[in-house]
Scaffold this motif. Structure first.
Motif, PDB file in Angstrom:
ATOM      1  N   VAL A  84       5.808  -1.386   7.614  1.00 18.59           N
ATOM      2  CA  VAL A  84       5.153  -2.501   8.307  1.00 18.59           C
ATOM      3  C   VAL A  84       4.571  -1.971   9.614  1.00 18.59           C
ATOM      4  O   VAL A  84       5.232  -1.207  10.326  1.00 18.59           O
ATOM      5  CB  VAL A  84       6.180  -3.617   8.596  1.00 18.59           C
ATOM      6  CG1 VAL A  84       5.587  -4.705   9.470  1.00 18.59           C
ATOM      7  CG2 VAL A  84       6.718  -4.200   7.289  1.00 18.59           C
ATOM      8  N   PHE A  85       3.327  -2.366   9.913  1.00 17.01           N
ATOM      9  CA  PHE A  85       2.636  -1.838  11.080  1.00 17.01           C
ATOM     10  C   PHE A  85       2.346  -2.934  12.121  1.00 17.01           C
ATOM     11  O   PHE A  85       2.367  -4.125  11.809  1.00 17.01           O
ATOM     12  CB  PHE A  85       1.305  -1.205  10.655  1.00 17.01           C
ATOM     13  CG  PHE A  85       1.468  -0.106   9.654  1.00 17.01           C
ATOM     14  CD1 PHE A  85       1.776   1.185  10.063  1.00 17.01           C
ATOM     15  CD2 PHE A  85       1.333  -0.355   8.292  1.00 17.01           C
ATOM     16  CE1 PHE A  85       1.945   2.207   9.132  1.00 17.01           C
ATOM     17  CE2 PHE A  85       1.503   0.656   7.357  1.00 17.01           C
ATOM     18  CZ  PHE A  85       1.803   1.939   7.778  1.00 17.01           C
ATOM     19  N   GLN A  86       2.023  -2.497  13.307  1.00 25.17           N
ATOM     20  CA  GLN A  86       1.669  -3.421  14.389  1.00 25.17           C
ATOM     21  C   GLN A  86       0.464  -4.291  14.014  1.00 25.17           C
ATOM     22  O   GLN A  86       0.430  -5.476  14.303  1.00 25.17           O
ATOM     23  CB  GLN A  86       1.351  -2.599  15.643  1.00 25.17           C
ATOM     24  CG  GLN A  86       0.844  -3.410  16.801  1.00 25.17           C
ATOM     25  CD  GLN A  86       0.802  -2.602  18.089  1.00 25.17           C
ATOM     26  OE1 GLN A  86       1.190  -1.433  18.131  1.00 25.17           O
ATOM     27  NE2 GLN A  86       0.340  -3.233  19.143  1.00 25.17           N
ATOM     28  N   ASP A  87      -0.529  -3.675  13.377  1.00 29.49           N
ATOM     29  CA  ASP A  87      -1.777  -4.392  13.095  1.00 29.49           C
ATOM     30  C   ASP A  87      -1.819  -4.938  11.655  1.00 29.49           C
ATOM     31  O   ASP A  87      -2.893  -5.222  11.135  1.00 29.49           O
ATOM     32  CB  ASP A  87      -2.986  -3.503  13.390  1.00 29.49           C
ATOM     33  CG  ASP A  87      -2.993  -2.243  12.532  1.00 29.49           C
ATOM     34  OD1 ASP A  87      -2.012  -2.027  11.767  1.00 29.49           O
ATOM     35  OD2 ASP A  87      -3.954  -1.471  12.612  1.00 29.49           O
ATOM     36  N   PHE A  88      -0.677  -5.108  11.047  1.00 35.56           N
ATOM     37  CA  PHE A  88      -0.485  -5.765   9.741  1.00 35.56           C
ATOM     38  C   PHE A  88      -1.111  -5.011   8.556  1.00 35.56           C
ATOM     39  O   PHE A  88      -0.517  -4.911   7.506  1.00 35.56           O
ATOM     40  CB  PHE A  88      -0.996  -7.223   9.754  1.00 35.56           C
ATOM     41  CG  PHE A  88      -0.755  -7.972  11.034  1.00 35.56           C
ATOM     42  CD1 PHE A  88       0.506  -7.946  11.640  1.00 35.56           C
ATOM     43  CD2 PHE A  88      -1.763  -8.683  11.657  1.00 35.56           C
ATOM     44  CE1 PHE A  88       0.758  -8.639  12.830  1.00 35.56           C
ATOM     45  CE2 PHE A  88      -1.523  -9.377  12.850  1.00 35.56           C
ATOM     46  CZ  PHE A  88      -0.272  -9.342  13.432  1.00 35.56           C
ATOM     47  N   LYS A  89      -2.345  -4.533   8.745  1.00 39.48           N
ATOM     48  CA  LYS A  89      -3.051  -3.789   7.684  1.00 39.48           C
ATOM     49  C   LYS A  89      -3.159  -4.569   6.372  1.00 39.48           C
ATOM     50  O   LYS A  89      -3.023  -3.998   5.278  1.00 39.48           O
ATOM     51  CB  LYS A  89      -2.394  -2.423   7.425  1.00 39.48           C
ATOM     52  CG  LYS A  89      -2.457  -1.489   8.635  1.00 39.48           C
ATOM     53  CD  LYS A  89      -2.267  -0.035   8.221  1.00 39.48           C
ATOM     54  CE  LYS A  89      -1.979   0.875   9.413  1.00 39.48           C
ATOM     55  NZ  LYS A  89      -3.088   0.967  10.374  1.00 39.48           N
ATOM     56  N   LEU A  90      -3.409  -5.868   6.470  1.00 42.99           N
ATOM     57  CA  LEU A  90      -3.666  -6.664   5.265  1.00 42.99           C
ATOM     58  C   LEU A  90      -5.121  -6.474   4.847  1.00 42.99           C
ATOM     59  O   LEU A  90      -5.988  -6.211   5.691  1.00 42.99           O
ATOM     60  CB  LEU A  90      -3.399  -8.144   5.547  1.00 42.99           C
ATOM     61  CG  LEU A  90      -1.945  -8.495   5.883  1.00 42.99           C
ATOM     62  CD1 LEU A  90      -1.861  -9.897   6.468  1.00 42.99           C
ATOM     63  CD2 LEU A  90      -1.055  -8.361   4.657  1.00 42.99           C
ATOM     64  N   LEU A  91      -5.380  -6.619   3.556  1.00 42.57           N
ATOM     65  CA  LEU A  91      -6.755  -6.533   3.066  1.00 42.57           C
ATOM     66  C   LEU A  91      -7.415  -7.890   3.280  1.00 42.57           C
ATOM     67  O   LEU A  91      -6.949  -8.905   2.749  1.00 42.57           O
ATOM     68  CB  LEU A  91      -6.762  -6.137   1.591  1.00 42.57           C
ATOM     69  CG  LEU A  91      -6.128  -4.760   1.318  1.00 42.57           C
ATOM     70  CD1 LEU A  91      -5.919  -4.539  -0.182  1.00 42.57           C
ATOM     71  CD2 LEU A  91      -6.980  -3.642   1.903  1.00 42.57           C
ATOM     72  N   SER A  92      -8.505  -7.909   4.054  1.00 41.23           N
ATOM     73  CA  SER A  92      -9.064  -9.181   4.524  1.00 41.23           C
ATOM     74  C   SER A  92      -9.761  -9.970   3.413  1.00 41.23           C
ATOM     75  O   SER A  92      -9.858 -11.189   3.492  1.00 41.23           O
ATOM     76  CB  SER A  92     -10.052  -8.922   5.665  1.00 41.23           C
ATOM     77  OG  SER A  92     -11.077  -8.072   5.216  1.00 41.23           O
ATOM     78  N   HIS A  93     -10.219  -9.282   2.365  1.00 47.10           N
ATOM     79  CA  HIS A  93     -10.921  -9.977   1.291  1.00 47.10           C
ATOM     80  C   HIS A  93      -9.974 -10.418   0.183  1.00 47.10           C
ATOM     81  O   HIS A  93     -10.410 -10.924  -0.838  1.00 47.10           O
ATOM     82  CB  HIS A  93     -12.025  -9.073   0.727  1.00 47.10           C
ATOM     83  CG  HIS A  93     -11.485  -7.792   0.169  1.00 47.10           C
ATOM     84  ND1 HIS A  93     -11.070  -6.753   0.981  1.00 47.10           N
ATOM     85  CD2 HIS A  93     -11.262  -7.401  -1.096  1.00 47.10           C
ATOM     86  CE1 HIS A  93     -10.621  -5.766   0.214  1.00 47.10           C
ATOM     87  NE2 HIS A  93     -10.717  -6.137  -1.050  1.00 47.10           N
ATOM     88  N   LYS A  94      -8.680 -10.211   0.371  1.00 47.66           N
ATOM     89  CA  LYS A  94      -7.699 -10.666  -0.611  1.00 47.66           C
ATOM     90  C   LYS A  94      -6.835 -11.767  -0.001  1.00 47.66           C
ATOM     91  O   LYS A  94      -6.573 -11.757   1.206  1.00 47.66           O
ATOM     92  CB  LYS A  94      -6.794  -9.505  -1.048  1.00 47.66           C
ATOM     93  CG  LYS A  94      -7.465  -8.472  -1.943  1.00 47.66           C
ATOM     94  CD  LYS A  94      -6.429  -7.468  -2.436  1.00 47.66           C
ATOM     95  CE  LYS A  94      -7.065  -6.304  -3.183  1.00 47.66           C
ATOM     96  NZ  LYS A  94      -7.641  -6.700  -4.471  1.00 47.66           N
ATOM     97  N   THR A  95      -6.380 -12.690  -0.824  1.00 49.71           N
ATOM     98  CA  THR A  95      -5.467 -13.734  -0.348  1.00 49.71           C
ATOM     99  C   THR A  95      -4.087 -13.126  -0.088  1.00 49.71           C
ATOM    100  O   THR A  95      -3.828 -11.964  -0.422  1.00 49.71           O
ATOM    101  CB  THR A  95      -5.300 -14.853  -1.395  1.00 49.71           C
ATOM    102  OG1 THR A  95      -4.670 -14.274  -2.557  1.00 49.71           O
ATOM    103  CG2 THR A  95      -6.640 -15.470  -1.790  1.00 49.71           C
ATOM    104  N   VAL A  96      -3.215 -13.951   0.506  1.00 49.58           N
ATOM    105  CA  VAL A  96      -1.838 -13.519   0.749  1.00 49.58           C
ATOM    106  C   VAL A  96      -1.192 -13.080  -0.568  1.00 49.58           C
ATOM    107  O   VAL A  96      -0.602 -12.001  -0.664  1.00 49.58           O
ATOM    108  CB  VAL A  96      -1.033 -14.668   1.398  1.00 49.58           C
ATOM    109  CG1 VAL A  96       0.455 -14.359   1.401  1.00 49.58           C
ATOM    110  CG2 VAL A  96      -1.540 -14.920   2.820  1.00 49.58           C
TER     111      VAL A  96
END
Ligand code: ADP
Ligand code: ADP
Length: 228
Positions: A84-96
């Motif tokens: 887990v990172f500080q900046d979350f690193k989620l893919l913005s074009h994908k849903t949760v």
């Protein structure tokens, strides 16, 4: 769970990030890595999930010699480690949902298992009701919970967190730390690199303090600053 012996890391530009570090972390424990920015906390975590390879020394994670691990074996190691990172690193074009599912899909998990594992992980972090939303529609705390759900979906034995609350306000910080504690109570080993002093001082867990790439002290129920 983790054993580092005589570990040094010198980056190609000559920066000595870690200098002769010895560290043992027991299975099921919760450990803070603290110290100033640039003192080697991220580097230490990176050695554990084989993002970096030490210049010298041994790194053993869950019985696996990580420093000499062949490249082809790295994906299997990573399956046992959530990060887990500080900046979350989620893919913005994908849903949760898709973000969490993706972590399983890249390892070739069968759809039937994905459908079973994703809801369980979203439920654990309390985000089931937002599974169809995109990261940009979530608060910072919710984005970090989504990132934690993604890190945990494959049931890793070890969760590594690099400044997980660095982008969060105090109330979201508290919420995320409580979540990490709950995850730890369920048996996952949790290592958290942070310079959030209030969080560390409230929790009274093991505190390993780094300075200039060396372990300055290591206290079982420690504070951010020793002697306060
Ligand atoms: P933190 O661990 O504090 O969240 P980073 O790991 O991103 O932050 O970076 C810590 C320090 O390492 C910063 O000073 C950053 O500029 C430096 N740094 C990170 N990556 C590199 C790199 N590839 N080359 C040189 N310096 C780097
Ligand atoms: P922390 O997580 O405690 O902020 P880091 O492990 O990110 O510390 O960095 C330790 C030292 O290594 C810093 O001096 C940083 O600038 C340097 N560093 C980190 N990543 C790199 C890199 N990829 N290349 C060169 N130097 C790096």
């Amino acid at each position: 769970m983790i054993k580092l012996r005589g570990v040094s890391l010198v980056y190609p530009n000559g920066t000595r990030a870690l200098d002769d570090v010895d560290l043992e972390i027991e299975k099921g424990s919760f450990v803070f890595l603290v110290g100033h920015s640039g003192t080697g906390k991220s580097s230490l975590l990176k050695l554990m999930y084989r993002e970096e390879v030490p210049t010298s020394g041994e790194v053993v994670v869950d019985g696996i010699r990580v420093d000499t691990l062949r490249r082809g074996r790295v994906p299997r190691l990573r399956r046992n480690i959530g990060v887990v990172f500080q900046d979350f690193k989620l893919l913005s074009h994908k849903t949760v949902w898709e973000n969490v599912a993706f972590a399983l899909q890249v390892t070739g998990t069968r759809t039937r298992d994905v459908m079973r594992m994703v809801p369980r992980s979203l439920d654990l972090v309390g985000l089931s009701h937002k599974s169809r939303m995109f990261p940009s529609e979530l608060s910072g705390g919710e984005q970090q919970r989504a990132a934690i759900a993604r890190a945990l979906v494959g049931n890793p034995k070890l969760l590594l967190c690099d400044e997980p609350t660095g982008n969060l306000d105090p109330s979201n910080t508290t919420e995320i730390m409580e979540l990490l504690q709950r995850i730890n109570l369920k048996g996952t080993t949790v290592v958290v690199a942070t310079h959030n002093q209030p969080v560390v001082d409230r929790m009274r867990r093991r505190v390993v303090r780094l300075e200039h790439g060396r372990i300055l002290h290591d206290d079982e129920r420690g504070y951010y600053f020793r002697g306060l």
